[in-house]
Design a protein around this motif. Structure first.
Motif, PDB file in Angstrom:
ATOM      1  N   ALA A  30      -4.389   1.192  -6.405  1.00 15.02           N
ATOM      2  CA  ALA A  30      -4.622   2.623  -6.177  1.00 15.02           C
ATOM      3  C   ALA A  30      -3.667   3.232  -5.148  1.00 15.02           C
ATOM      4  CB  ALA A  30      -6.063   2.848  -5.730  1.00 15.02           C
ATOM      5  N   TYR A  31      -3.136   2.428  -4.242  1.00 17.80           N
ATOM      6  CA  TYR A  31      -2.313   2.949  -3.147  1.00 17.80           C
ATOM      7  C   TYR A  31      -1.016   2.155  -3.039  1.00 17.80           C
ATOM      8  CZ  TYR A  31      -6.817   4.960  -1.969  1.00 17.80           C
ATOM      9  OH  TYR A  31      -8.007   5.621  -2.029  1.00 17.80           O
ATOM     10  N   PRO A  32       0.030   2.762  -2.478  1.00 16.71           N
ATOM     11  CA  PRO A  32       1.312   2.050  -2.340  1.00 16.71           C
ATOM     12  C   PRO A  32       1.330   1.136  -1.112  1.00 16.71           C
ATOM     13  CG  PRO A  32       1.549   4.287  -1.533  1.00 16.71           C
ATOM     14  CD  PRO A  32       0.141   4.174  -2.076  1.00 16.71           C
ATOM     15  N   GLU A  61       0.899  -3.651   4.566  1.00 18.81           N
ATOM     16  CA  GLU A  61       2.298  -3.214   4.580  1.00 18.81           C
ATOM     17  C   GLU A  61       2.462  -1.993   3.678  1.00 18.81           C
ATOM     18  OE1 GLU A  61       6.711  -4.881   3.254  1.00 18.81           O
ATOM     19  OE2 GLU A  61       4.955  -6.163   3.088  1.00 18.81           O
ATOM     20  N   LEU A  62       3.191  -1.003   4.158  1.00 13.29           N
ATOM     21  CA  LEU A  62       3.462   0.209   3.371  1.00 13.29           C
ATOM     22  C   LEU A  62       4.601  -0.053   2.390  1.00 13.29           C
ATOM     23  CD1 LEU A  62       2.891   3.227   2.868  1.00 13.29           C
ATOM     24  CD2 LEU A  62       4.654   3.719   4.586  1.00 13.29           C
ATOM     25  N   LEU A  63       4.407   0.327   1.128  1.00 10.07           N
ATOM     26  CA  LEU A  63       5.431   0.174   0.089  1.00 10.07           C
ATOM     27  C   LEU A  63       6.114   1.502  -0.227  1.00 10.07           C
ATOM     28  CD1 LEU A  63       3.525  -2.226  -2.345  1.00 10.07           C
ATOM     29  CD2 LEU A  63       5.127  -2.816  -0.509  1.00 10.07           C
ATOM     30  N   GLU A  64       5.516   2.609   0.149  1.00 17.05           N
ATOM     31  CA  GLU A  64       6.074   3.956  -0.036  1.00 17.05           C
ATOM     32  C   GLU A  64       7.078   4.212   1.095  1.00 17.05           C
ATOM     33  OE1 GLU A  64       6.814   7.079  -2.042  1.00 17.05           O
ATOM     34  OE2 GLU A  64       5.060   5.972  -2.731  1.00 17.05           O
ATOM     35  N   GLY A 119       7.794  -0.778   4.629  1.00 14.60           N
ATOM     36  CA  GLY A 119       7.934  -2.113   5.187  1.00 14.60           C
ATOM     37  C   GLY A 119       7.182  -2.323   6.492  1.00 14.60           C
ATOM     38  N   GLN A 120       6.739  -1.232   7.123  1.00 14.80           N
ATOM     39  CA  GLN A 120       5.987  -1.385   8.367  1.00 14.80           C
ATOM     40  C   GLN A 120       4.513  -1.639   8.052  1.00 14.80           C
ATOM     41  OE1 GLN A 120       7.110   2.216  10.496  1.00 14.80           O
ATOM     42  NE2 GLN A 120       8.806   1.144  11.491  1.00 14.80           N
ATOM     43  N   LYS A 121       3.817  -2.211   9.031  1.00 12.28           N
ATOM     44  CA  LYS A 121       2.442  -2.651   8.807  1.00 12.28           C
ATOM     45  C   LYS A 121       1.476  -2.022   9.796  1.00 12.28           C
ATOM     46  CE  LYS A 121       4.066  -7.151   7.254  1.00 12.28           C
ATOM     47  NZ  LYS A 121       4.168  -8.564   7.577  1.00 12.28           N
ATOM     48  N   VAL A 122       0.234  -1.976   9.358  1.00  9.70           N
ATOM     49  CA  VAL A 122      -0.882  -1.709  10.255  1.00  9.70           C
ATOM     50  C   VAL A 122      -1.757  -2.961  10.234  1.00  9.70           C
ATOM     51  CG1 VAL A 122      -0.847   0.794   9.945  1.00  9.70           C
ATOM     52  CG2 VAL A 122      -2.284  -0.589   8.466  1.00  9.70           C
ATOM     53  N   ARG A 123      -2.411  -3.213  11.361  1.00  6.57           N
ATOM     54  CA  ARG A 123      -3.261  -4.407  11.492  1.00  6.57           C
ATOM     55  C   ARG A 123      -4.575  -4.000  12.127  1.00  6.57           C
ATOM     56  NH1 ARG A 123      -2.511 -10.098  11.886  1.00  6.57           N
ATOM     57  NH2 ARG A 123      -4.038 -11.069  13.279  1.00  6.57           N
ATOM     58  N   LEU A 124      -5.655  -4.335  11.462  1.00  7.48           N
ATOM     59  CA  LEU A 124      -6.991  -4.062  11.961  1.00  7.48           C
ATOM     60  C   LEU A 124      -7.732  -5.378  12.100  1.00  7.48           C
ATOM     61  CD1 LEU A 124      -9.267  -2.076  12.694  1.00  7.48           C
ATOM     62  CD2 LEU A 124      -9.839  -2.007  10.263  1.00  7.48           C
TER      63      LEU A 124
END
Length: 186
Positions: A30-32, A61-64, A119-124
């Motif tokens: 559903a999301y990039p 990781e963001l693909l957009e 290519g950057q990430k978020v971490r929870l």
């Protein structure tokens, strides 16, 4: 959290909540985004005779090309508490990647205006549940099993539960008895 009859539920939602976590395959469709980690969070459950359930780790990781990130969560400053002598769980942690590395927002539970690039990430890292009862009364074999399963680190087994393990991960009962002040029974 833990309760009189057992350990807390790992990676669980409140039973009366309407919040559910969809499978990562649905989210990636559903999301990039791509989930680079989806795991239980070691050492996040509150120590106790009954251990609090573990929280989770999500790294995405963001693909957009670009995205805005916002955070609305709780338990960033005040962890879920233990009861009947149980210890609190770990707090919620959030990080986001920028060109110069990972950052944590100044308001640990709420943040808007975060921008990330492809290519950057978020971490929870979500909090665990509070423990129930005195951690020094937890069954030594249960602590060793928690370490073997990766739920609790050997360091936390020693520091929070007073359980010493040998190189193979088996309980060292003599050292454990010393850590527990001679109060251990087998």
């Amino acid at each position: 959290g833990a309760h009189l009859r057992g350990d807390g539920l790992n990676h669980g939602s409140a039973p009366i909540s309407t919040a559910t976590i969809p499978p990562l395959e649905i989210l990636e469709t559903a999301y990039p985004v791509r989930f680079t980690q989806w795991a239980l969070r070691p050492d996040s459950g509150g120590p106790g005779t009954r251990r609090g359930g573990l929280g989770a780790i999500y790294e995405i990781e963001l693909l957009e090309e670009q995205a805005d990130v916002f955070l609305f969560g709780e338990r960033g400053k005040f962890p879920p508490q233990g009861v009947q002598g149980g210890s609190p769980a770990a707090c919620n942690r959030f990080q986001y990647e920028q060109r110069d590395g990972m950052h944590s927002p100044p308001l640990v539970s709420k943040m808007v205006g975060i921008k990330i690039a492809k290519g950057q990430k978020v971490r929870l890292e979500t909090p665990g549940g509070g423990g129930y009862g005195d951690p020094m009364q937890r069954d030594v074999e249960a602590v060793a099993r928690d370490v073997w399963l990766g739920f609790v680190s050997a360091e936390k087994a020693r520091d929070d539960y007073g359980v010493a393990l040998d190189e193979s991960g088996k309980p060292n009962f003599e050292a454990t008895n010393d850590l527990r002040g001679g109060a251990m029974t087998r």
